[in-house]
Motif scaffolding. Structure first.
Motif, PDB file in Angstrom:
ATOM      1  N   LEU A  36       0.828  -1.208   0.000  1.00  0.00           N
ATOM      2  CA  LEU A  36       0.000   0.000   0.000  1.00  0.00           C
ATOM      3  C   LEU A  36       0.858   1.251   0.000  1.00  0.00           C
ATOM      4  O   LEU A  36       0.492   2.273  -0.597  1.00  0.00           O
ATOM      5  N   ALA A  37       1.997   1.201   0.664  1.00  0.00           N
ATOM      6  CA  ALA A  37       2.878   2.377   0.729  1.00  0.00           C
ATOM      7  C   ALA A  37       3.429   2.756  -0.641  1.00  0.00           C
ATOM      8  O   ALA A  37       3.822   3.914  -0.862  1.00  0.00           O
ATOM      9  N   LYS A  38       3.458   1.806  -1.565  1.00  0.00           N
ATOM     10  CA  LYS A  38       3.978   2.086  -2.899  1.00  0.00           C
ATOM     11  C   LYS A  38       2.958   2.770  -3.806  1.00  0.00           C
ATOM     12  O   LYS A  38       3.313   3.232  -4.894  1.00  0.00           O
ATOM     13  N   LEU A  39       1.689   2.818  -3.397  1.00  0.00           N
ATOM     14  CA  LEU A  39       0.664   3.451  -4.233  1.00  0.00           C
ATOM     15  C   LEU A  39       0.927   4.946  -4.341  1.00  0.00           C
ATOM     16  O   LEU A  39       1.297   5.588  -3.343  1.00  0.00           O
ATOM     17  N   PRO A  40       0.710   5.532  -5.509  1.00  0.00           N
ATOM     18  CA  PRO A  40       0.936   6.976  -5.652  1.00  0.00           C
ATOM     19  C   PRO A  40      -0.021   7.812  -4.810  1.00  0.00           C
ATOM     20  O   PRO A  40       0.288   8.964  -4.495  1.00  0.00           O
ATOM     21  N   GLU A  41      -1.164   7.247  -4.442  1.00  0.00           N
ATOM     22  CA  GLU A  41      -2.132   8.008  -3.638  1.00  0.00           C
ATOM     23  C   GLU A  41      -1.793   7.999  -2.153  1.00  0.00           C
ATOM     24  O   GLU A  41      -2.385   8.750  -1.374  1.00  0.00           O
TER      25      GLU A  41
ATOM     26  N   GLY B 282      -8.476   7.646  -3.095  1.00  0.00           N
ATOM     27  CA  GLY B 282      -7.525   6.897  -2.288  1.00  0.00           C
ATOM     28  C   GLY B 282      -8.100   5.594  -1.790  1.00  0.00           C
ATOM     29  O   GLY B 282      -7.422   4.551  -1.802  1.00  0.00           O
ATOM     30  N   GLU B 283      -9.355   5.618  -1.375  1.00  0.00           N
ATOM     31  CA  GLU B 283      -9.986   4.394  -0.867  1.00  0.00           C
ATOM     32  C   GLU B 283     -10.117   3.352  -1.964  1.00  0.00           C
ATOM     33  O   GLU B 283      -9.893   2.165  -1.734  1.00  0.00           O
ATOM     34  N   ALA B 284     -10.470   3.774  -3.169  1.00  0.00           N
ATOM     35  CA  ALA B 284     -10.601   2.824  -4.281  1.00  0.00           C
ATOM     36  C   ALA B 284      -9.265   2.172  -4.601  1.00  0.00           C
ATOM     37  O   ALA B 284      -9.190   0.957  -4.856  1.00  0.00           O
ATOM     38  N   ALA B 285      -8.192   2.955  -4.561  1.00  0.00           N
ATOM     39  CA  ALA B 285      -6.865   2.391  -4.843  1.00  0.00           C
ATOM     40  C   ALA B 285      -6.451   1.395  -3.772  1.00  0.00           C
ATOM     41  O   ALA B 285      -5.885   0.327  -4.073  1.00  0.00           O
ATOM     42  N   VAL B 286      -6.722   1.717  -2.517  1.00  0.00           N
ATOM     43  CA  VAL B 286      -6.372   0.817  -1.412  1.00  0.00           C
ATOM     44  C   VAL B 286      -7.178  -0.477  -1.494  1.00  0.00           C
ATOM     45  O   VAL B 286      -6.639  -1.582  -1.302  1.00  0.00           O
ATOM     46  N   GLU B 287      -8.462  -0.376  -1.783  1.00  0.00           N
ATOM     47  CA  GLU B 287      -9.302  -1.574  -1.879  1.00  0.00           C
ATOM     48  C   GLU B 287      -8.833  -2.490  -3.000  1.00  0.00           C
ATOM     49  O   GLU B 287      -8.841  -3.720  -2.862  1.00  0.00           O
ATOM     50  N   LYS B 288      -8.416  -1.910  -4.125  1.00  0.00           N
ATOM     51  CA  LYS B 288      -7.965  -2.713  -5.249  1.00  0.00           C
ATOM     52  C   LYS B 288      -6.717  -3.504  -4.876  1.00  0.00           C
ATOM     53  O   LYS B 288      -6.587  -4.699  -5.188  1.00  0.00           O
ATOM     54  N   THR B 289      -5.769  -2.852  -4.194  1.00  0.00           N
ATOM     55  CA  THR B 289      -4.546  -3.545  -3.785  1.00  0.00           C
ATOM     56  C   THR B 289      -4.821  -4.577  -2.693  1.00  0.00           C
ATOM     57  O   THR B 289      -4.276  -5.684  -2.708  1.00  0.00           O
TER      58      THR B 289
ATOM     59  N   PRO C  37      -9.300  -7.902   2.848  1.00  0.00           N
ATOM     60  CA  PRO C  37      -9.626  -7.456   4.207  1.00  0.00           C
ATOM     61  C   PRO C  37     -10.521  -6.215   4.185  1.00  0.00           C
ATOM     62  O   PRO C  37     -10.742  -5.611   3.129  1.00  0.00           O
ATOM     63  N   GLU C  38     -11.006  -5.837   5.360  1.00  0.00           N
ATOM     64  CA  GLU C  38     -11.882  -4.674   5.493  1.00  0.00           C
ATOM     65  C   GLU C  38     -11.083  -3.391   5.290  1.00  0.00           C
ATOM     66  O   GLU C  38     -10.032  -3.200   5.906  1.00  0.00           O
ATOM     67  N   VAL C  39     -11.589  -2.507   4.434  1.00  0.00           N
ATOM     68  CA  VAL C  39     -11.009  -1.175   4.250  1.00  0.00           C
ATOM     69  C   VAL C  39     -12.064  -0.177   4.705  1.00  0.00           C
ATOM     70  O   VAL C  39     -13.148  -0.094   4.118  1.00  0.00           O
ATOM     71  N   GLN C  40     -11.749   0.577   5.752  1.00  0.00           N
ATOM     72  CA  GLN C  40     -12.754   1.441   6.376  1.00  0.00           C
ATOM     73  C   GLN C  40     -12.175   2.817   6.681  1.00  0.00           C
ATOM     74  O   GLN C  40     -10.959   2.967   6.889  1.00  0.00           O
ATOM     75  N   THR C  41     -13.083   3.794   6.732  1.00  0.00           N
ATOM     76  CA  THR C  41     -12.687   5.100   7.241  1.00  0.00           C
ATOM     77  C   THR C  41     -12.524   5.019   8.753  1.00  0.00           C
ATOM     78  O   THR C  41     -12.867   3.998   9.374  1.00  0.00           O
ATOM     79  N   ARG C  42     -12.023   6.095   9.320  1.00  0.00           N
ATOM     80  CA  ARG C  42     -11.811   6.099  10.767  1.00  0.00           C
ATOM     81  C   ARG C  42     -13.123   5.860  11.519  1.00  0.00           C
ATOM     82  O   ARG C  42     -13.173   5.061  12.461  1.00  0.00           O
ATOM     83  N   ASP C  43     -14.209   6.539  11.108  1.00  0.00           N
ATOM     84  CA  ASP C  43     -15.496   6.386  11.788  1.00  0.00           C
ATOM     85  C   ASP C  43     -16.045   4.979  11.615  1.00  0.00           C
ATOM     86  O   ASP C  43     -16.604   4.396  12.553  1.00  0.00           O
TER      87      ASP C  43
END
Length: 856
Positions: free
Chosen positions: A559-564, A691-698, A705-711
């Motif tokens: 995830l750290a390698k993503l440009p976003e 950013g969320e879409a890029a993280v979910e794809k990876t 796994p679950e990808v969620q906002t802080r709330d």
């Protein structure tokens, strides 16, 4: 003997003549005993099923060879053991007493279902391991398909396959925690069952198990050993001991089975049955007040009857014995019915749990002698104990009372009662304040809470007069004469009103207690996430208790390698002993940690920990006497000890833990490597949705796994609390029902007592609808008094529990009062009071006016 027969004859005739008077008492005892019996029978049945299952599963294993070093941290009773070298198998097989030896490679492995969601992980562990070839050493049996023969092929337990919608031939992902593409080639059972409770199992080839589940090839969690003919388990263990190296031990197969049973069934069943027994106690406590009130009213109504008996020569003992005999008959009949009902409850729950996705092992109901005798004894003792004081009061009836009108108890607001209740309240307040503020102690605060409860009960009759006047004041204005009469009727006997309301007060108090405590836990979690989580997204694997496999440690670098993404940091878990006590370690990239998590003030540097540095929270450092630049010795499960230099101290530890080390420092000692949470921070200017879409794809490539906002992450973390509250409300519903039955029974008896009065009211012009309204509003006032007292007491106890619990952990609790939920509780209590008064009001309205006026 003649006197005894006379007392029994009087009791028998009284029960025949006034069967309806004891309907509420019968129901209260029946429900209480039924709940207790169901709990005990269900516990016996589950325990027996697990005993049978583990006995069959471990029947072929005579000895288990494993590491003797175990590190146990708070919250993990099983502990963490270092793997053993599989090269020992060759040495073990050369022992004459050994018939077979197989490695058991086991680790966390969570299957992903057909719908892309992980299977299990909500408490019971998700296991993966090598398929043991010796059928007597393998607790699993192939039920369908074939065994794994090539890399990527797996056998899964049939229950997990059904839950995830998987069939033979399906391809899916196994989180180990690194995602592994697998094909299901077989389905297995455990000791004849589709699954072991909600534990899931995935069997792999030995090569795959070594590759994905162990730090390095040639290691196993343990070695299973089968003895030769005629060799006992003890003899086998004795033969193994000389060939085992230091740090490795052998235990009998029975000892291993007992440990596994304690881990899977003992701890869970102990907690589960204890919880149910606590609620059974609450139900019986509520029933006690309802039963006592019934007998108190019945005795008061029979004052003239008892006085005539005394005048005709009956002794006090005979009058007391007559009342207790009635209570005994009711107790025995209701307890016997409760036993049958409890067995039915246990059978229903046994069928219900699998239907709702909680597949306990199947098997016949196990009904032990204690499960029958204890509820029967409790039912009788509760009923007789509740009737004892009214019976003694009946025995004190003076013969001259036969010449007076029937006297009903009007006491309640005595000075002695007020002084005693105030003294108990003051003692309770002192204990609470001391246990919360002076010397934080949950037992001391709990003792104060019990005294506060007793104070509420003692002061009930004193408070009822004031409370009913205040609560009933609007009735005079809005309900006219009917409302005013309802208020006066509730004020007529403060002790009776208080006793009737107390049962409901206890039920509402416990509901309010858990509501406040649950809201406080959720507020604490919200505050923890708000204070400690500094990222934009949280990536997590849902798991409670033993849970799932966690997250791949390779996810955060990907995830750290993503440009976003600016920063992605994962929190891994390790264990070690610090000063002889097992402690959890956070394994992470310390340099990135402060970007994804708020650590508060940091002394020293997180960037230079290396392989011999450690960061410690301020709280833990204070407890251990650690200072910046000082050293701490850590003992790992592999038996090695290493001295670490404290290179950083940080303020907040809710999510980061108390001890932080690098992955390089943990690598030589690790038994497994996984992350529990990844914090993701976007680059400046990156829209949240992008950013969320890029993280979910990876993340999809790492087991989805679950990808969620802080709330969203905070709400998910609090999801278990909502589940707990739902269970609590369902269990306490029975206590509230018994309390409402007590109100209905009291009103029914009061109507019988006031038959002539009601007839006179009808004779002077009161309509049936007005009479019904009067009785219903009296019920509402009693319920409102009990509900108000329960809310106040529950709020107090909730505050005590929250404040006293602060000393049991590092995270400070946040006290929260949920107004919406408590308002719902208040409305439900009052509405339920109106429902409880419906049948007595209907009966009162049906009274024949002339007959009612003529009643003596």
């Amino acid at each position: 003997m003649t006197a005894l027969r006379a007392s029994l004859r009087i009791s028998r005739n009284a029960l025949r003549a006034h069967k309806r008077r004891f309907a509420g008492t019968f129901t209260a005892v029946l429900l209480g005993v039924g709940f207790l019996t169901g709990t005990l029978v269900m516990g016996d049945t589950l325990r027996g099923s697990f005993d049978t299952m583990f006995g069959e599963a471990a029947g072929g294993t005579d000895a288990v060879v494993r590491s003797s070093r175990v590190v146990t941290v708070p919250g993990d009773a099983q502990g963490t053991r270092q793997p053993v070298d599989t090269a020992l198998i060759g040495r073990i097989e050369r022992i004459p007493e050994v018939a077979a030896a197989e490695p058991k490679i086991e680790g966390a492995g969570q299957l992903v279902g057909k719908d892309g969601r992980p299977i299990g992980g909500q408490g019971p562990p998700t296991l993966a391991g090598n398929w043991i070839e010796d059928p007597r050493l393998n607790p699993y049996r192939l039920a369908e398909g074939r065994l794994p023969a090539r890399s990527g092929e797996v056998v899964v337990n049939r229950g997990a396959a059904e839950t995830g919608g998987l069939r033979i031939g399906d391809r899916t992902v196994l989180r180990t925690p690194d995602p592994v593409d697998v094909t299901v080639v077989g389905l297995a059972t455990f000791a004849g069952e589709d699954g072991m409770a909600q534990v899931t199992y995935t069997g792999m080839t030995r090569a795959d198990a070594e590759k994905y589940l162990t730090p390095k090839p040639g290691e196993a969690a343990s070695i299973q050993v089968r003895a030769g003919p005629g060799i006992s388990q003890r003899d086998l263990v004795a033969a193994l001991a000389p060939v085992l190296p230091d740090g490795v031990e052998a235990i009998t197969g029975q000892e291993s089975a007992d440990e596994n049973q304690d881990m899977i069934s003992g701890q869970f069943l102990g907690l589960f049955t204890t919880l149910l027994l606590v609620f059974s106690g609450i139900v019986l406590l509520v029933a006690t007040f309802s039963i006592h009130n019934t007998f108190a009213i019945v005795v008061a109504q029979r004052t003239r009857e008892n006085a005539l008996l005394r005048a005709l020569g009956a002794s006090r003992a005979q009058v007391v014995g007559s009342t207790l005999a009635e209570a005994t008959v009711v107790a025995l009949a209701a307890s016997a019915a409760g036993l049958l009902g409890g067995i039915g409850i246990a059978a229903g729950l046994q069928a219900l749990f699998p239907a709702v996705g909680f597949p306990f092992p199947e098997g016949p109901l196990v009904i032990g002698a204690l499960s029958l005798l204890l509820p029967l004894a409790v039912g009788v003792v509760v009923c007789l104990g509740s009737a004892l004081l009214p019976a003694v009061r009946a025995g004190r009836t003076a013969p001259l009372a036969a010449l007076r009108e029937t006297a009903v108890d009007h006491s309640g607001g005595s000075r002695a009662r007020a002084l005693a209740g105030t003294a108990l309240g003051a003692a309770g307040a002192a204990a609470i304040l001391t246990g919360v503020f002076a010397t934080p102690s949950l037992p001391l605060a709990g003792a104060g809470a019990v005294l506060a409860l007793v104070s509420f009960v003692v002061l009930g009759p004193v408070a009822s007069s004031y409370a009913v006047r205040i609560l009933g004041a609007p009735l005079d204005r809005f309900r006219g004469v009917s409302g005013g009469l309802a208020r006066r009727n509730a004020l007529r006997s403060p002790k009776r009103t208080a006793a009737t309301a107390t049962a409901l007060m206890i039920g509402v108090a416990v509901v309010s207690l858990f509501t406040v405590f649950g809201a406080s836990l959720k507020a604490t979690m919200d505050r923890t996430v708000d204070r400690s989580f500094a990222g934009d997204l949280a990536v997590s694997a849902p798991a409670f208790g033993g849970g799932g496999s966690g997250l791949s440690p390779r996810l955060a670098p990907a995830l750290a390698k993503l440009p976003e993404v600016d920063t992605a940091v994962g929190l891994g878990k390790g264990v070690a002993e610090v000063d002889g006590q097992g402690r959890a370690l956070t394994v992470t990239d310390p340099a990135a940690l402060a970007k994804g998590f708020d650590l508060g003030s940091v002394q020293g540097s997180l960037t230079g920990l290396g392989t011999d540095g450690i960061a410690v929270s301020d709280t833990e450092a204070g407890k251990r006497g650690l200072k910046l630049g000082g050293t701490a010795e850590l003992a790992f499960t592999d038996g090695k000890k290493q001295t670490f230099t404290v290179r950083a101290l940080f303020g907040q530890s809710e999510l980061a833990g108390d001890y932080v080390i690098t992955r390089a420092a943990w690598a030589p000692h690790r038994a497994r490597d996984s992350d529990s949470l990844v914090s993701v921070t976007f680059r400046d200017g990156v829209p949240a949705a992008t950013g969320e879409a890029a993280v979910e794809k990876t993340a999809r490539a790492y087991g989805n796994p679950e990808v969620q906002t802080r709330d969203e992450y905070a709400r998910t973390a609090a999801g278990a609390i909502d589940m707990m509250l739902t269970l609590v409300y369902a269990l306490l519903a029975l206590a509230v029902v018994i309390a409402l039955l007590g109100i209905a029974n009291t009103l029914t008896l009061a109507i019988h007592e006031r038959t002539r009065e009601l007839g006179l009211l009808r004779a002077v012009g009161q309509t049936r609808s007005q009479l019904r309204a009067m009785v219903r509003w009296e019920s509402v006032l009693v319920a409102a008094f009990g509900t108000a007292g329960g809310l106040a007491l529950g709020g107090l106890l909730g505050w005590v529990m929250v404040k006293a619990s602060e000393g049991t952990g590092d995270t400070p609790f946040a006290f929260a009062v949920p107004p919406v939920q408590l308002t719902v509780v208040a409305v439900v209590g009052v509405v339920a009071g109106a429902i409880a008064g419906w049948r007595p009001a209907r009966r009162a309205a049906r009274l024949d006016v002339l007959r009612a006026v003529a009643v003596e």
